[in-house]
Write a protein that holds these residues in place. Structure first.
Motif, PDB file in Angstrom:
ATOM      1  N   ALA A 224     -14.910   0.441   8.962  1.00 46.50           N
ATOM      2  CA  ALA A 224     -15.425   1.560   8.173  1.00 46.50           C
ATOM      3  C   ALA A 224     -15.315   1.327   6.675  1.00 46.50           C
ATOM      4  N   SER A 225     -14.346   0.541   6.266  1.00 46.77           N
ATOM      5  CA  SER A 225     -14.073   0.371   4.834  1.00 46.77           C
ATOM      6  C   SER A 225     -14.847  -0.768   4.186  1.00 46.77           C
ATOM      7  N   ASN A 226     -15.598  -1.525   4.974  1.00 45.39           N
ATOM      8  CA  ASN A 226     -16.185  -2.739   4.419  1.00 45.39           C
ATOM      9  C   ASN A 226     -17.681  -2.871   4.626  1.00 45.39           C
ATOM     10  N   GLY A 227     -18.367  -1.758   4.853  1.00 43.59           N
ATOM     11  CA  GLY A 227     -19.815  -1.756   4.873  1.00 43.59           C
ATOM     12  C   GLY A 227     -20.419  -2.754   5.837  1.00 43.59           C
ATOM     13  N   ALA A 228     -21.449  -3.463   5.345  1.00 42.44           N
ATOM     14  CA  ALA A 228     -22.167  -4.401   6.191  1.00 42.44           C
ATOM     15  C   ALA A 228     -21.267  -5.546   6.647  1.00 42.44           C
ATOM     16  N   ARG A 229     -20.361  -5.979   5.769  1.00 49.46           N
ATOM     17  CA  ARG A 229     -19.452  -7.063   6.166  1.00 49.46           C
ATOM     18  C   ARG A 229     -18.489  -6.592   7.251  1.00 49.46           C
ATOM     19  N   GLY A 230     -18.078  -5.350   7.196  1.00 47.40           N
ATOM     20  CA  GLY A 230     -17.236  -4.817   8.251  1.00 47.40           C
ATOM     21  C   GLY A 230     -17.961  -4.782   9.581  1.00 47.40           C
ATOM     22  N   GLN A 231     -19.204  -4.355   9.570  1.00 49.27           N
ATOM     23  CA  GLN A 231     -19.991  -4.343  10.798  1.00 49.27           C
ATOM     24  C   GLN A 231     -20.205  -5.755  11.331  1.00 49.27           C
ATOM     25  N   GLN A 232     -20.440  -6.703  10.401  1.00 53.21           N
ATOM     26  CA  GLN A 232     -20.626  -8.089  10.829  1.00 53.21           C
ATOM     27  C   GLN A 232     -19.344  -8.642  11.433  1.00 53.21           C
ATOM     28  N   ALA A 233     -18.200  -8.314  10.833  1.00 54.44           N
ATOM     29  CA  ALA A 233     -16.922  -8.777  11.370  1.00 54.44           C
ATOM     30  C   ALA A 233     -16.703  -8.252  12.783  1.00 54.44           C
ATOM     31  N   LEU A 234     -17.066  -6.995  13.017  1.00 55.60           N
ATOM     32  CA  LEU A 234     -16.921  -6.418  14.354  1.00 55.60           C
ATOM     33  C   LEU A 234     -17.822  -7.130  15.349  1.00 55.60           C
ATOM     34  N   ALA A 235     -19.056  -7.386  14.946  1.00 59.35           N
ATOM     35  CA  ALA A 235     -19.980  -8.091  15.832  1.00 59.35           C
ATOM     36  C   ALA A 235     -19.487  -9.509  16.108  1.00 59.35           C
ATOM     37  N   ASP A 236     -18.983 -10.174  15.067  1.00 59.87           N
ATOM     38  CA  ASP A 236     -18.454 -11.532  15.244  1.00 59.87           C
ATOM     39  C   ASP A 236     -17.274 -11.534  16.208  1.00 59.87           C
ATOM     40  N   ALA A 237     -16.387 -10.553  16.043  1.00 58.14           N
ATOM     41  CA  ALA A 237     -15.200 -10.492  16.899  1.00 58.14           C
ATOM     42  C   ALA A 237     -15.589 -10.233  18.349  1.00 58.14           C
ATOM     43  N   ASN A 238     -16.544  -9.377  18.567  1.00 60.88           N
ATOM     44  CA  ASN A 238     -16.992  -9.089  19.933  1.00 60.88           C
ATOM     45  C   ASN A 238     -17.637 -10.316  20.575  1.00 60.88           C
ATOM     46  N   ALA A 239     -18.431 -11.049  19.795  1.00 61.03           N
ATOM     47  CA  ALA A 239     -19.043 -12.264  20.332  1.00 61.03           C
ATOM     48  C   ALA A 239     -17.978 -13.309  20.631  1.00 61.03           C
ATOM     49  N   TYR A 240     -17.014 -13.424  19.731  1.00 64.58           N
ATOM     50  CA  TYR A 240     -15.904 -14.362  19.906  1.00 64.58           C
ATOM     51  C   TYR A 240     -15.136 -14.030  21.187  1.00 64.58           C
ATOM     52  N   LEU A 241     -14.839 -12.756  21.395  1.00 62.26           N
ATOM     53  CA  LEU A 241     -14.137 -12.338  22.613  1.00 62.26           C
ATOM     54  C   LEU A 241     -14.959 -12.636  23.856  1.00 62.26           C
ATOM     55  N   ALA A 242     -16.257 -12.434  23.757  1.00 64.06           N
ATOM     56  CA  ALA A 242     -17.116 -12.720  24.909  1.00 64.06           C
ATOM     57  C   ALA A 242     -17.029 -14.199  25.277  1.00 64.06           C
ATOM     58  N   GLY A 243     -16.938 -15.067  24.258  1.00 64.46           N
ATOM     59  CA  GLY A 243     -16.793 -16.488  24.535  1.00 64.46           C
ATOM     60  C   GLY A 243     -15.457 -16.804  25.187  1.00 64.46           C
ATOM     61  N   ILE A 244     -14.375 -16.205  24.670  1.00 65.23           N
ATOM     62  CA  ILE A 244     -13.059 -16.405  25.284  1.00 65.23           C
ATOM     63  C   ILE A 244     -13.081 -15.978  26.747  1.00 65.23           C
ATOM     64  N   ASN A 245     -13.592 -14.800  26.997  1.00 65.60           N
ATOM     65  CA  ASN A 245     -13.556 -14.256  28.351  1.00 65.60           C
ATOM     66  C   ASN A 245     -14.492 -15.002  29.294  1.00 65.60           C
ATOM     67  N   SER A 246     -15.578 -15.554  28.749  1.00 62.81           N
ATOM     68  CA  SER A 246     -16.460 -16.371  29.572  1.00 62.81           C
ATOM     69  C   SER A 246     -15.729 -17.624  30.044  1.00 62.81           C
ATOM     70  N   TYR A 247     -14.946 -18.213  29.148  1.00 65.94           N
ATOM     71  CA  TYR A 247     -14.172 -19.394  29.558  1.00 65.94           C
ATOM     72  C   TYR A 247     -13.102 -19.010  30.572  1.00 65.94           C
ATOM     73  N   ILE A 248     -12.451 -17.881  30.374  1.00 65.70           N
ATOM     74  CA  ILE A 248     -11.449 -17.433  31.355  1.00 65.70           C
ATOM     75  C   ILE A 248     -12.068 -17.348  32.740  1.00 65.70           C
ATOM     76  N   ASP A 249     -13.249 -16.733  32.825  1.00 64.17           N
ATOM     77  CA  ASP A 249     -13.902 -16.587  34.127  1.00 64.17           C
ATOM     78  C   ASP A 249     -14.308 -17.939  34.703  1.00 64.17           C
ATOM     79  N   ALA A 250     -14.858 -18.807  33.824  1.00 61.05           N
ATOM     80  CA  ALA A 250     -15.299 -20.109  34.306  1.00 61.05           C
ATOM     81  C   ALA A 250     -14.125 -20.959  34.762  1.00 61.05           C
ATOM     82  N   SER A 251     -13.052 -20.962  33.985  1.00 57.01           N
ATOM     83  CA  SER A 251     -11.898 -21.789  34.345  1.00 57.01           C
ATOM     84  C   SER A 251     -11.185 -21.236  35.572  1.00 57.01           C
ATOM     85  N   ASP A 252     -11.234 -19.932  35.754  1.00 62.36           N
ATOM     86  CA  ASP A 252     -10.611 -19.311  36.927  1.00 62.36           C
ATOM     87  C   ASP A 252     -11.374 -19.694  38.192  1.00 62.36           C
ATOM     88  N   SER A 253     -12.674 -19.526  38.134  1.00 64.48           N
ATOM     89  CA  SER A 253     -13.459 -19.849  39.324  1.00 64.48           C
ATOM     90  C   SER A 253     -13.495 -21.354  39.578  1.00 64.48           C
TER      91      SER A 253
END
Length: 928
Positions: A224-253
């Protein structure tokens, strides 16, 4: 009693008690063979095109032990049974270690014998694999043959960050999981109840006792405090987490997840039952809280300051006692080495003429606030109690483990006319390493370097297309202690006149034995009482009134905010000059010194949210929790306040050179830790770089040599031993024992005062006797010089502010012994100033009295010779008593660096060096 090295839950895998017999049986081979089949992921060789790179092959880096920090169960068992290493788990350890003996003959053509080529991209003949994670078409992860570093290239921002998360999990999944649990205060429940695990989670949770709602609020606020860069950081973090969790699923299976999950009981090696929990946004904040507490939050220690001041006043009276205390505090010592050395003043946290609001405790009334309650089993035994006491001391001291160094020279003084930099963070040694290397190329991101595992959506320390940056811990005071007056009972306090309930935050943990950690069952509850002025750390009375001492940190509840600064550093469209670099790091609220170099310019900036205090408040001591003494415009609901402007922070562009080894930043800029005086390890860099600059023609080679030479220096030998010998030799030394010791010390000093092997791999020190003598002599001489004058009570109290010694073999810091980083904290400046005063030499900022021999040169000499004889008589086994790794008397081993196991893979120990863990050597040849 033998000195013990601290152990993590998986340290015991070095000699695995519950695995030993199993590993010796023939069935281990069958098990390993069965487990090997699902290890590999499909990958094909492909060429990776290098983006714009203006370094001209002059950028290098290194990060031991290796890029690969994940190991399957089969690989862990093979390592434990036969010492075999997974690919790229250890291939940077040898080059890193070899610099210690290789630097004297270093040339420009051999730098990359000891470092990696840090150019962008991977040459086609050096591509080991190319992976499109989860079958995505918008990102590839290319790994090079030499080190296995991931080079992540995306065509979309989401895909780029997805790839960064996937690569992070490939290389550090287990470590990331460990540290998210450390940050949440849940390590023992996750990894086992070993005393070291208890201590680790207690140390960090005491400083950042956050609920899930607190962690989420940090994210919401940063966005909320960082405008467009704050929104970009949130999107980046969500994409980053999706990559982590994709590897967790792949390595588990695919059953190639880290084997530690089996050894700690989270997964079943036969049925694959069990779960590896997905990561979520709040986990990233928990991780950030650990890193911030370790390396980026200066201050605290006000209660210890008050106790030592009171001891001084008890000894000498108020006026003289205060003078003595101030002389040892060295708030702004005129002989201290400075990073900004052009004489510019940056006043901060200076002593007020008439301090207001001080709340010093009544004598004998202070008690540390308990953290652990309701203990059972191994949560209540003696080892647990000792671990808890150590964790408390580490959490509450102002002597934070700063680490990291930097050497930066302006192009005006280099052979090429381009700036040269050798710099990096000194973050300890772990297996896997806390940091990981990566290159990220995508829309709005272009960088290569190191990032903390689990926070690697951006490169945090490294290089861009035509610039490089790094940091050292600065330690300025952003933590204050308030005395809140209690009302009604011990859990209510006065806030602006209203009796207000403290908030109780709890974390309940229990554990049971596993293959990795055989610690018997146990449990406890960690409980923190929070006020608007921060968590309660001590109880006391002040003028007879019952109070709780709380600590308020400006970055408390704001660990997530710094993501914006790191995002900017990775953006080639943002950082284009030293000024835009400084603007980027102004968005980082951790207390760091930041350094920059491109092909033309160098720059420096000191970051951190420095609160604006009322003019009468002395930041050294506790003050009353009243509106008159609060930070200006402080809002307890958000823990925000007015902060000093960027121009008030030490900063500089194109100074002739910069050095930093956690020393004083600039004139009049007070740092929270004690010890910024005439002798500091920063002097080891200052002296060498200053000589290079004076001669001119500095090169990457000569600057690396200067760093490596300082990395082997014993600070006491180089900067204090000459004073000691001058006093001792002020009259002929007739005692044979003392004379022999003096001869050995003088010979060592003449040879350079280094702690270095006789030859590479000998595991024996040159001048070993002299090294042993000084190690034994230092604590004896410090006590002999100062205790008679200060008195035992004050001498002891002062040691709570500043340890007497920090030699390489000392069990110091959050990583214990074998940690590399040394000589940051000690009484070397005090000894230096006092001996020079006794010798009649000029001393700027002298101590309040002459202590050695009461100021008599003859009496001082007697003390030194007496203590020297005692030291010379100590055997190597007495000086180096041995630990889990080293036998008693093994001097080299006692100093040696260990990659402390945080997982199942172990590595060999290497010869001591006092240098950054991750290190860059850069010289850009052109600019956009």
């Amino acid at each position: 009693m033998p000195r013990r090295t601290s152990r993590t839950a998986l340290d015991r895998l070095r000699t695995p008690g519950r695995l030993t017999g199993f590993l010796k049986s023939a069935s281990v081979c069958v098990l390993i063979a069965g487990l090997l089949s699902p290890l590999a992921q499909t990958a094909s060789a492909a060429e990776a095109a290098a983006p714009n790179d203006y370094c001209g092959g002059q950028c290098s880096d290194i990060l031991p032990p290796g890029e690969n920090g994940n190991a399957t169960l089969a690989q862990v068992l093979l390592n434990q049974a036969f010492g075999t290493q997974p690919d790229h788990a250890e291939d940077q350890l040898g080059p890193y270690a070899n610099l210690a003996k290789g630097y004297p003959t270093l040339t420009s053509s051999t730098i990359n014998t000891f470092f990696n080529d840090a150019s962008f991209g991977v040459a086609s003949d050096q591509v080991a694999s190319t992976l499109s994670p989860a079958g995505r078409t918008d990102v590839t992860i290319v790994r090079d043959k030499k080190t296995g570093v991931p080079h992540i290239t995306g065509t979309t921002r989401y895909g780029t960050e997805f790839g960064a998360g996937y690569a992070a999990a490939q290389d550090r999944l287990w470590l990331m999981d460990v540290f998210r649990h450390v940050g949440r205060g849940q390590l023992t429940a996750f990894a086992g109840g070993a005393p070291s695990n208890q201590g680790l989670e207690q140390q960090f949770w005491r400083n950042a006792p956050y609920s899930e709602a607190d962690l989420q609020a940090q994210i919401d606020n940063a966005v909320a405090s960082n405008g467009a860069r704050g929104q970009q950081a949130l999107a980046d973090a969500n994409a980053y987490l999706a990559g982590i969790n994709s590897y967790i699923d792949a390595s588990d299976s695919g059953r190639y997840f880290p084997g530690e999950y089996v050894l700690t009981g989270h997964k079943d090696s036969i049925t694959n039952a069990g779960t590896i929990e997905h990561f979520k946004l709040t986990d990233l904040v928990a991780l950030a809280s650990v890193i911030g507490a370790l390396f980026g939050s200066g201050g605290g220690g006000e209660v210890n300051n008050a106790l030592s001041l009171m001891a001084a006043q008890e000894r000498y009276g108020v006026t003289k006692g205060t003078e003595v205390w101030e002389s040892f505090r060295e708030r702004n010592d005129p002989e201290a080495v400075l990073t900004v050395h052009n004489g510019e003043s940056f006043p901060y946290a200076t002593k007020p003429a008439n301090p207001q609001g001080e709340a010093l405790p009544d004598a004998g009334s202070v008690s540390t606030e308990p953290l652990v309650y309701d203990t059972t089993g191994t949560g209540a035994d003696q080892s647990a109690s000792e671990a808890s006491a150590t964790a408390t001391a580490n959490a509450l001291t102002s002597a934070k483990r700063g680490m990291s160094n930097a050497l930066v020279v302006s192009g005006k003084y280099t052979a090429s006319g381009h700036p040269v930099a050798v710099f990096g963070p000194q973050t300890g040694y772990f297996a896997p390493q806390l940091l990981m290397l990566q290159e990220i190329q995508g829309p709005g991101i272009s960088a290569r370097g190191a990032s903390f595992a689990g926070l690697s959506m951006y490169v945090e320390l490294g290089r861009g297309q035509d610039y490089s940056w790094s940091a050292t811990t600065s330690g300025q005071d952003i933590i204050d202690t308030y005395a809140v007056e209690l009302c009604q009972d011990d859990y209510h306090y006065l806030y602006h006149g209203t009796c207000t309930a403290m908030e109780k935050i709890e974390q309940k943990n229990s554990w049971a034995p596993t293959t990795a950690d055989g610690t018997a069952k146990g449990s406890y509850t960690m409980r923190v009482w929070r006020t608007k002025y921060g968590p309660v750390e001590y109880r006391a009375t002040v003028g007879g009134k019952k109070v709780a001492y709380t600590t308020l940190r400006s970055s408390f509840m704001h660990e997530a905010d710094s993501i914006i600064g790191f995002q900017m550093l990775n953006d080639p469209d943002y950082v284009k000059s030293p000024q835009t670099f400084q603007s980027a790091v102004q968005h980082i609220n951790y207390t760091f010194n930041w350094f920059y170099a491109d092909s033309t310019h160098t720059a420096y900036y000191n970051s951190g949210n420095n609160p604006v205090r009322p003019s009468g408040v002395d930041a050294e001591f506790p003050v009353w929790a009243q509106s008159a003494y609060e930070w200006r415009n402080w809002n307890p609901a958000t823990n925000t306040a007015d902060y000093t402007p960027a121009s008030a922070h030490p900063n500089s562009i194109d100074q002739d050179y910069y050095i930093s080894w956690n020393n004083k930043q600039a004139k009049d800029y007070t740092t929270a830790p004690w010890g910024d005086g005439s002798v500091h390890r920063g002097n080891l860099l200052e002296d060498r770089v200053k000589k290079l600059v004076a001669a001119g023609g500095v090169t990457r080679t000569s600057l690396v040599k200067a760093m490596a030479d300082a990395a082997l220096a014993d600070l006491r030998a180089e900067d204090v031993l000459p004073d000691l010998l001058k006093v001792v030799n002020s009259s002929p030394v007739t005692d044979s024992t003392a004379a022999a010791a003096v001869s050995k010390l003088q010979a060592w000093l003449t040879a350079g005062g280094k702690r270095t092997e006789t030859s590479a791999g000998s595991k024996k020190y040159a001048d070993a006797d002299a090294v042993r003598i000084l190690d034994a002599w230092w604590p004896l001489l410090a006590k002999g010089i100062f205790e008679p004058g200060l008195g035992t009570s004050l001498y002891t109290a002062m040691q709570a502010n500043l340890p007497v010694d920090e030699s390489p073999s000392a069990a110091h810091g959050p990583t214990g012994a074998h940690a590399g980083s040394s000589f940051q904290y000690g009484w070397w400046s005090y000894v230096d100033k006092d001996l020079r005063a006794v010798l009649g030499e000029s001393v700027q900022g002298p101590l309040a009295d002459k202590y050695c021999g009461g100021g008599s040169l003859g009496a001082c000499r007697d003390i030194l010779i007496s203590t020297l004889k005692t030291a010379a008589g100590k055997t190597a086994a007495q000086v180096y008593p041995g630990d889990d790794l080293c036998s008693a008397g093994d001097q080299w081993c006692a100093d040696s660096i260990v990659q402390r196991t945080l997982g199942g893979i172990k590595h060999y120990n290497i010869s001591w060096q006092n240098r950054p863990t991750y290190q860059q050597v850069v010289e850009f040849t052109s600019h956009r």
